[in-house]
Write a protein that holds these residues in place. Sequence first.
Motif, PDB file in Angstrom:
ATOM      1  N   HIS A  42       0.826  -1.204   0.000  1.00 48.22           N
ATOM      2  CA  HIS A  42       0.000   0.000   0.000  1.00 48.22           C
ATOM      3  C   HIS A  42       0.865   1.260   0.000  1.00 48.22           C
ATOM      4  CE1 HIS A  42      -3.341   2.605   0.951  1.00 48.22           C
ATOM      5  NE2 HIS A  42      -2.627   3.111   1.940  1.00 48.22           N
ATOM      6  N   GLU A  43       1.839   1.284   0.914  1.00 51.04           N
ATOM      7  CA  GLU A  43       2.681   2.483   1.065  1.00 51.04           C
ATOM      8  C   GLU A  43       3.516   2.762  -0.177  1.00 51.04           C
ATOM      9  OE1 GLU A  43       3.315   4.636   3.897  1.00 51.04           O
ATOM     10  OE2 GLU A  43       1.336   3.880   4.361  1.00 51.04           O
ATOM     11  N   ILE A  44       3.920   1.711  -0.884  1.00 53.57           N
ATOM     12  CA  ILE A  44       4.769   1.922  -2.060  1.00 53.57           C
ATOM     13  C   ILE A  44       3.919   2.205  -3.305  1.00 53.57           C
ATOM     14  CG2 ILE A  44       6.433   0.787  -3.617  1.00 53.57           C
ATOM     15  CD1 ILE A  44       7.876  -0.250  -1.214  1.00 53.57           C
ATOM     16  N   ASN A  45       2.737   1.582  -3.375  1.00 49.53           N
ATOM     17  CA  ASN A  45       1.872   1.819  -4.534  1.00 49.53           C
ATOM     18  C   ASN A  45       1.497   3.278  -4.682  1.00 49.53           C
ATOM     19  OD1 ASN A  45       1.694  -0.567  -5.798  1.00 49.53           O
ATOM     20  ND2 ASN A  45      -0.102  -1.293  -4.691  1.00 49.53           N
ATOM     21  N   GLN A  46       1.243   3.912  -3.559  1.00 47.88           N
ATOM     22  CA  GLN A  46       0.820   5.314  -3.605  1.00 47.88           C
ATOM     23  C   GLN A  46       1.862   6.207  -4.279  1.00 47.88           C
ATOM     24  OE1 GLN A  46      -0.150   6.099   0.450  1.00 47.88           O
ATOM     25  NE2 GLN A  46      -2.315   6.340  -0.011  1.00 47.88           N
ATOM     26  N   PRO A  47       3.112   6.249  -3.767  1.00 48.43           N
ATOM     27  CA  PRO A  47       4.091   7.103  -4.447  1.00 48.43           C
ATOM     28  C   PRO A  47       4.396   6.661  -5.876  1.00 48.43           C
ATOM     29  CG  PRO A  47       5.106   5.931  -2.588  1.00 48.43           C
ATOM     30  CD  PRO A  47       3.631   5.700  -2.514  1.00 48.43           C
ATOM     31  N   VAL A  48       4.342   5.349  -6.139  1.00 50.60           N
ATOM     32  CA  VAL A  48       4.640   4.882  -7.499  1.00 50.60           C
ATOM     33  C   VAL A  48       3.568   5.414  -8.461  1.00 50.60           C
ATOM     34  CG1 VAL A  48       4.675   2.838  -8.989  1.00 50.60           C
ATOM     35  CG2 VAL A  48       6.006   2.860  -6.875  1.00 50.60           C
ATOM     36  N   THR A  78      11.435  13.411  -7.090  1.00 45.81           N
ATOM     37  CA  THR A  78      12.573  13.152  -6.197  1.00 45.81           C
ATOM     38  C   THR A  78      12.071  12.910  -4.775  1.00 45.81           C
ATOM     39  OG1 THR A  78      13.922  14.622  -7.534  1.00 45.81           O
ATOM     40  CG2 THR A  78      14.776  14.070  -5.371  1.00 45.81           C
ATOM     41  N   GLY A  79      11.158  13.765  -4.312  1.00 42.00           N
ATOM     42  CA  GLY A  79      10.614  13.606  -2.960  1.00 42.00           C
ATOM     43  C   GLY A  79       9.939  12.260  -2.793  1.00 42.00           C
ATOM     44  N   LEU A  80       9.199  11.835  -3.807  1.00 43.89           N
ATOM     45  CA  LEU A  80       8.469  10.562  -3.717  1.00 43.89           C
ATOM     46  C   LEU A  80       9.426   9.371  -3.702  1.00 43.89           C
ATOM     47  CD1 LEU A  80       5.582  11.520  -6.162  1.00 43.89           C
ATOM     48  CD2 LEU A  80       5.305  10.986  -3.733  1.00 43.89           C
ATOM     49  N   THR A  81      10.513   9.477  -4.491  1.00 41.27           N
ATOM     50  CA  THR A  81      11.464   8.356  -4.479  1.00 41.27           C
ATOM     51  C   THR A  81      12.200   8.308  -3.133  1.00 41.27           C
ATOM     52  OG1 THR A  81      13.099   9.730  -5.593  1.00 41.27           O
ATOM     53  CG2 THR A  81      11.865   8.229  -6.978  1.00 41.27           C
ATOM     54  N   ASP A  82      12.445   9.489  -2.525  1.00 37.63           N
ATOM     55  CA  ASP A  82      13.057   9.502  -1.192  1.00 37.63           C
ATOM     56  C   ASP A  82      12.181   8.733  -0.208  1.00 37.63           C
ATOM     57  OD1 ASP A  82      15.185  10.938  -2.014  1.00 37.63           O
ATOM     58  OD2 ASP A  82      14.509  12.866  -1.203  1.00 37.63           O
TER      59      ASP A  82
END
Length: 221
Positions: free
Chosen positions: A14-20, A50-54
Amino acid sequence: KLAVLGQISAGVAHEINQPVAAIRGYVDNARVLLVQGDLPSVAGNLDVVTGLTDRIGLITRELRTFSQQTPGAPEPVRLVDAIDGALALMRPLLRASAISLQRVDADPHLVVAANRVRLEQVLMNLLQNASEAVADRADPRVKITSGAEDAGAWIEIEDNGPGIPSDQLERLFTPFATTKKNGLGLGLVICRDILAAFGGSLEYRAAAMSGACFRIRLGTC
Ligand code: ADP
């Protein structure tokens, strides 16, 4: 352990899907902006990416703790050494935040079954949480106490922050339960997991000094 892993996998997905998904949106949009020649907006989109990949990097770094080789059988660790080690690294931060630190070791000769580096990680995590909790206090205080009980030893980390409201308590050790803007809500889950691997435990209790108190229990050897 498997139940915790299941919870964590679901949470991570869930947490990774959102920024991706968000990255995808910003990149698609950047392509349109590029065709329009709107370079400042393209740069803005790239900053967001950049912020999302961080953020994703932060999640994967935290999770690496799980994938690291789990230590073999617990080994004898002098409790005061582990506390010394954690405090050596945390003292500068506590001092910079003007937090008064109190330490009481009831029995300096206690030896627990653990792994020193891992136990220090746990203590640092709890000290970090405590220091964040007292950030708004006029007289910020953190106390670390240790002692012996029945067949084992305990360490308590207390603070005079706001404590934890009762409606948050049942989710306290659940992955991704956080009240912090940049929090991940993995620290306490990982701490409890590390201690469980040594046959120990981590519990919350209201602190005598009004804030939170986390109590670690470990077997002695
Ligand atoms: P994170 O620090 O990333 O939020 P943790 O698992 O370490 O993750 O903590 C989960 C939540 O528990 C925090 O967001 C905070 O709400 C609460 N918490 C933890 N330690 C304390 C403390 N000492 N005082 C008050 N609240 C705390």
